[in-house]
Design an enzyme around this catalytic site. Structure first.
Site, PDB file in Angstrom:
ATOM      1  N   ASP A 263       0.863  -1.180   0.000  1.00  0.00           N
ATOM      2  CA  ASP A 263       0.000   0.000   0.000  1.00  0.00           C
ATOM      3  C   ASP A 263       0.905   1.237   0.000  1.00  0.00           C
ATOM      4  O   ASP A 263       2.128   1.156   0.171  1.00  0.00           O
ATOM      5  CB  ASP A 263      -0.985   0.000   1.186  1.00  0.00           C
ATOM      6  CG  ASP A 263      -2.187   0.922   0.911  1.00  0.00           C
ATOM      7  OD1 ASP A 263      -2.124   1.745  -0.035  1.00  0.00           O
ATOM      8  OD2 ASP A 263      -3.197   0.831   1.635  1.00  0.00           O
TER       9      ASP A 263
HETATM   10  C1  NOJ Z   1      -3.891   4.040   0.067  1.00  0.00           C
HETATM   11  C2  NOJ Z   1      -5.103   3.188   0.261  1.00  0.00           C
HETATM   12  O1  NOJ Z   1      -5.021   2.523   1.498  1.00  0.00           O
HETATM   13  C3  NOJ Z   1      -5.316   2.169  -0.830  1.00  0.00           C
HETATM   14  O2  NOJ Z   1      -6.555   1.561  -0.657  1.00  0.00           O
HETATM   15  C4  NOJ Z   1      -5.215   2.812  -2.187  1.00  0.00           C
HETATM   16  O3  NOJ Z   1      -5.437   1.846  -3.184  1.00  0.00           O
HETATM   17  C5  NOJ Z   1      -3.849   3.451  -2.320  1.00  0.00           C
HETATM   18  N1  NOJ Z   1      -3.691   4.471  -1.297  1.00  0.00           N
HETATM   19  C6  NOJ Z   1      -3.630   4.069  -3.692  1.00  0.00           C
HETATM   20  O4  NOJ Z   1      -4.432   5.160  -3.856  1.00  0.00           O
END
Ligand code: NOJ
Length: 737
Positions: A263
């Site tokens: 993430d």
């Molecule tokens: C952080 C988020 O937790 C995740 O769900 C998302 O896909 C990513 N950022 C990318 O935007």
């Protein structure tokens, strides 16, 4: 390309080129303006690193992506194409209801269709991967990200996860209308302590495996091409560097062989977690755990070269990750056609096309849940004068917190929809108040989160609403959360409507008690005040681009609300986390009449949620007969058929969702009081009745037994069939040895 060709390509790549494949950059960094390097520069990321990156986050638009891809490939030593990724969550430009609302539809196949529609729009805009579905199980309404989940039930989440994955990916990842799906967030992200985002997760191994893993497994089994790590710890080790979780469980046990992406910034964050000693240590641990792509922490490009050259990380680990990324590029067909579906003409044609808007409207209609409807208050009758009052009466922003591309300007508001769909009806409109209290500041969300009105403007708005209510036969109050109050980093400790809206509710219902409330929100709320004051309550979630038409059709009875709650609505915040599939205690409490002091209960609130999982009314009523079983004993190989007769007891055609729950009465470990194992939707004419049957098989009775095996145990089971998780309509059967 053949696998051997990919291997040959890998062999031919320099160390830096290989590391580049593992590096995901933000679209901003591709801008010619080097000032956009921002924090990446501080992290030691160089222009060369950027020119060798393997994937991109956050760029969209066919022309733009084609241009970047072309220039990038020309300069890349091996002309390897980039993969373009984005969060296409509940739609791309045409926005359908938030995932929690989709959960309420109890129609995974409809979510599959929405995913397909979103993929079609996004693929035409040049994208290759979406960070969806999110299949985290959610039980705590304080957590803002419950809106991204399909709810609290392990089985239902699995059905949605597989349907969405298939919807995005279709039969061919290389097709020009498909996206690769990235299931997230692995794993257990939905259970942060106290509902506070990014907080510690503490689950027993059994709970983790039995409730949290299966929906990810369903997405993996449906072929999800990628998995995203979660920010939280699992067994006290951040998931992103948790080798046991990623290598043994995800890849080993669950059979995932696709690309694992961290993430956002999560590899670097393992230092703040207090696990990795520094960024180099974080890079080593993440690679060893099998994380292929570093999303935006810059740790891989900064540290891997040195770690590999000094011999503290094996180059084979890097090669393994690079090969997986090259394989994904190959599956996406990018070596043959680096632009895949990118097509500016098609992008214009499919985005917000009539077909997509119609699907968004259908999805919204199917997601609404009628929570209360005293005296058949709804649907509204044509001869009535109805005042639509509240901040959502004419509000464009009802898309939810994850609609990056959804433009509120494209949304049809309730008022706009009424003008076309209910032209002959006697409707009036007034705002009454803004969504938020004047003093509320949503930290980090900037001015977007506040509507600025002067004191006089507020007063005028209020007065107009009161007057409108006075002159109407009935009122429909449209209330809810601000869209920025749900989504990532939006945990809340108070689950009530903003105070100004509570005040409006009290004032309007004192003027005109004939009031229904329509709710726009991304999480279960404490609805006691609404329940006590409104004649009817319709949960509309964040319904998306076509929310207005869907609501007008539902309120005027052109269609019926058929949604069921995918997550319990707590009595109040003190009850969360609350979910229907809880364990029995040794001191069960049977309700207010039970005067025994030493029982599992609260002194001041009930144990039961205000509205339970699976609950929802329609414009009709049904009776459900006692459960009938075709036999009372079952062998492991055999089946039992459980049936009920459902009758429409009303004078209107209607639809009900009949739910099957099972309970293992005594087992080697304590089992939940009930677990959803199936449902069927029945539509019946007035007075019509129909037999609804479920086949019970041994595999539906399995769980992690005391010795850790996934198995069933002989003994008694209760079969419950009814209209929500509160049903006690049951029969018992025995599973024989
Ligand atoms: C952080 C988020 O937790 C995740 O769900 C998302 O896909 C990513 N950022 C990318 O935007």
């Amino acid at each position: 390309m053949q696998h051997t060709e990919l291997e040959a390509l890998l062999h031919d790549m320099s160390l830096n080129e290989k590391i580049g494949q593992l590096f995901q950059i933000s679209g901003q960094l591709l801008a010619e303006d080097s000032a956009a390097m921002g924090p990446m520069q501080d992290m030691g990321v160089t222009r060369e690193d950027i020119s060798l990156a393997g994937t991109v986050l956050g760029v969209y638009g066919a022309e733009k992506i084609k241009k970047i891809q072309k220039e990038y490939m020309e300069h890349h030593p091996h002309h390897i194409p980039l993969i373009f990724m984005l969060d296409v969550i509940n739609g791309y430009r045409t926005v359908y209801p938030i995932p929690l609302a989709q959960g309420a539809s109890f129609r995974p196949e409809l979510s599959g269709a929405c995913a397909k529609m979103a993929a079609r729009e996004a693929a035409a805009a040049g994208l290759h991967v979406t960070f969806s579905p999110m299949t985290d199980l959610v039980r705590d309404a304080r957590w803002g990200r419950v809106m991204e989940s399909t709810g609290e039930d392990v089985w239902l989440n699995g059905r949605f996860a597989e349907a969405m994955t298939r919807g995005y990916q279709g039969d061919d990842l290389a097709g020009d209308e498909t996206l690769a799906a990235c299931v997230k967030h692995f794993a257990g992200y939905g259970a942060p302590d106290g509902g506070r985002d990014y907080n510690t997760v503490q689950l027993t191994e059994r709970t983790f495996r039995e409730y949290y893993l299966p929906a990810y497994q369903a997405a993996v089994d449906a072929g999800a091409a990628l998995v995203m790590t979660s920010f939280n710890t699992v067994n006290d080790i951040p998931a992103t560097v948790n080798k046991t979780l990623m290598r043994d469980i995800l890849r080993g046990e669950m059979g995932f062989d696709g690309v694992l992406i961290s993430d956002f910034g999560a590899i670097g964050e393992t230092v703040a977690h207090g696990l990795s000693s520094d960024r180099a240590d974080a890079a080593r641990r993440a690679l060893e755990a099998g994380v292929d792509i570093d999303m935006m922490s810059g740790v891989y490009p900064e540290k891997l070269e040195h770690l590999i050259r000094e011999g503290s990380v094996k180059e084979e680990l890097l090669d393994e990750a690079v090969l997986r990324i090259l394989e994904l590029k190959n599956k996406l067909g990018l070596f043959e056609n680096p632009f895949k579906g990118a097509d500016a003409e098609k992008e214009n044609r499919v985005i917000l096309c009539g077909e997509n808007r119609a699907l968004a409207q259908e999805a919204a209609e199917r997601s609404f849940v009628l929570l209360k409807n005293d005296g058949d208050f709804l649907p509204l009758k044509r001869q009535e004068t109805v005042a639509f009052i509240g901040p959502y009466a004419d509000r464009k922003q009802m898309l939810g917190g994850w609609s990056f591309l959804g433009d509120p300007a494209d949304t049809v508001t309730v008022k706009e929809a009424a003008e076309t769909l209910a032209a002959g009806w006697n409707f009036t409109f007034a705002k009454g108040c803004p969504v938020l209290d004047p003093e509320t500041r949503l930290v980090g969300f900037g001015k977007d989160s506040q509507e600025s009105y002067t004191e006089q403007e507020r007063e005028a708005m209020w007065k107009e609403a009161c007057e409108t209510a006075r002159q109407a036969d009935k009122v429909v109050l449209l209330l809810g959360e601000h869209y920025l109050q749900t989504g990532e980093a939006t945990s809340r400790g108070v689950l009530e409507l903003p105070e100004v809206q509570q005040k409006l509710l009290k004032e309007i219902t004192s003027i005109n008690p004939k009031t229904a409330v329509v709710l726009f929100n991304g999480r279960p709320l404490d609805l006691r005040l609404v329940r006590d004051n409104a004649c009817a309550i319709l949960e509309a979630w964040m319904p998306g681009t076509e929310g207005g038409p869907a609501l007008i059709r539902t309120l005027t009875g052109a269609c019926e609300p058929t949604g069921r709650l995918p997550m319990s609505f707590p009595y109040c915040v003190g009850q969360v986390p609350v979910h229907y599939d809880e364990f029995p205690t040794g001191r069960p409490y049977s309700g207010a009449e039970d005067t025994n002091r030493f029982l599992s209960k609260y002194l001041d609130i009930p144990n039961k949620p205000l509205y339970p999982f699976g609950y929802g009314l329609g414009y009709t009523t049904f009776s459900v007969s006692e459960v009938r079983l075709d036999r009372e004993e079952m062998t492991r190989e055999g089946t039992i058929t459980a049936s009920v007769t459902v009758k429409n007891t009303c004078s209107r055609t209607g639809t009900d969702v009949i739910q099957l729950y099972l309970h293992d009465v005594a087992a080697s470990v304590v089992r939940p009081v009930k677990q959803l194992k199936g449902y069927q939707r029945v539509t019946l004419e007035p007075g019509e009745e129909k037999e609804v049957s479920f086949e019970i098989r041994e595999e539906m009775l399995r769980f992690y037994t005391a010795d850790g095996s996934w198995d069933s145990e002989p003994g008694s089971f209760e079969v419950m069939i009814g209209e929500s998780s509160e049903t006690e309509n049951k029969k018992v059967f025995v599973l024989k040895k």
